[in-house]
Design an enzyme around this catalytic site. Structure first.
Site, short mmCIF file in Angstrom:
data_model
loop_
_atom_site.label_atom_id
_atom_site.label_comp_id
_atom_site.label_asym_id
_atom_site.label_seq_id
_atom_site.Cartn_x
_atom_site.Cartn_y
_atom_site.Cartn_z
N TYR A 56 -2.74 -0.95 10.25
CA TYR A 56 -2.69 -1.07 8.79
C TYR A 56 -1.27 -0.81 8.28
O TYR A 56 -0.75 -1.55 7.45
CB TYR A 56 -3.68 -0.10 8.16
CG TYR A 56 -3.87 -0.31 6.67
CD1 TYR A 56 -4.56 -1.42 6.20
CD2 TYR A 56 -3.36 0.58 5.74
CE1 TYR A 56 -4.74 -1.63 4.83
CE2 TYR A 56 -3.54 0.39 4.38
CZ TYR A 56 -4.23 -0.72 3.93
OH TYR A 56 -4.39 -0.93 2.59
N SER A 59 0.85 -1.19 0.00
CA SER A 59 0.00 0.00 0.00
C SER A 59 0.89 1.23 0.00
O SER A 59 2.09 1.16 0.29
CB SER A 59 -0.88 0.01 1.25
OG SER A 59 -1.55 1.25 1.42
#
Length: 271
Positions: free
Chosen positions: A154, A141
């Site tokens: 995350y 990401s």
């Protein structure tokens, strides 16, 4: 890598980038072993992919279930007889500060976003090693490059994917198996709407965070899939998806500690 007549195993294929990657591969006549936790969404992707005249197998799968992942290679081989490409795309999101994040939710996210990637690589690397040319693609990401507040879990998972992938690439150097790590920026998928958040957050706070996230998730998933596929075909070790991710990745390199001082508008958002 030429994906024509290859067999690709793709997780998170039921929606978003995963579905669009499946269709982009199908257009190139790449046969597919599709996996997703949502069997209904998985079936919809499979129907669309089969329209391109390729062989598609469906594998409902929880990537956090190590036993299920370990059994997947045999099921794929029974359907396709080979595996040339592994794309670990499945992932979930979790917002909130570290203090707000329960141990249960933190572990839930890590089991899917990181442990699932490791388990899939462990399961399929022996089959990939048998092919003349093969590749592993792990989707990290933008938050595997930068670290906004209220995303501790995350970011931890996506930095872990990045570190694992980069080290594994060096271990595979000189072999027939290549490695690509992908860092998507703001792609307009459902990851924000399906994300878990702090239990104590009000509905108004959740809607506010969702609205903030949607403003940043702008790139259409098909465009992101095309960028990723081009990176695979060019054997790129790293693929950064989107101008936002590209700009922020360079800013982080230039100012690795203080780059957030230049981004006060998003530094504390739960993206």
């Amino acid at each position: 890598m030429q994906v024509n007549n290859c067999v690709a195993v793709l997780t998170g294929a039921g929606s978003g980038i995963g579905r669009c990657l499946a269709l982009a591969l199908a257009k190139q006549h790449c046969h597919l072993a599709l996996a997703d936790l949502n069997a209904e969404a998985l079936a919809e992707t499979a129907v669309q992919a089969r329209a391109f005249g390729i062989k598609v197998s469906e594998h409902p799968l929880d990537v956090a279930d190590r036993a299920a992942v370990a059994a997947l290679p045999a099921a794929v081989m029974a359907e396709h007889g080979k595996v040339d490409l592994l794309i670990n795309n499945a992932g979930v999101a979790l917002g909130g500060t570290f203090a707000q994040t329960s141990e249960e939710n933190f572990d839930w996210l890590m089991r899917i976003n990181f442990d699932g990637v490791v388990s899939m690589c462990r399961a399929f690397l022996p089959l990939l090693s048998e092919r003349p040319v093969a590749r592993i693609v792990n989707v990290s990401s933008l938050f595997g490059l930068i670290t906004p507040a209220q995303n501790t879990a995350y970011c931890a998972s996506k930095f872990a994917v990045r570190g694992f992938s980069n080290s594994l690439r060096l271990e595979l150097e000189g072999s027939n198996v290549g490695m690509t790590v992908v860092h998507p920026g703001g792609v307009a998928t459902a990851i924000a709407t399906s994300a878990r958040g702090p239990a104590e957050a009000t509905e108004e706070q959740r809607q506010e965070k969702l609205a903030q996230a949607k403003k940043l998730l702008r790139m259409p998933p098909p465009k992101a899939a095309d960028i990723i596929l081009r990176g695979i075909e060019r054997d790129k070790p790293r693929v950064i998806v989107g101008n936002d991710a590209l700009i922020l990745s360079w800013l982080e390199r230039l100012l690795p500690v203080n780059y957030w001082r230049l981004l006060p508008g998003i530094a504390t958002r739960n993206n």
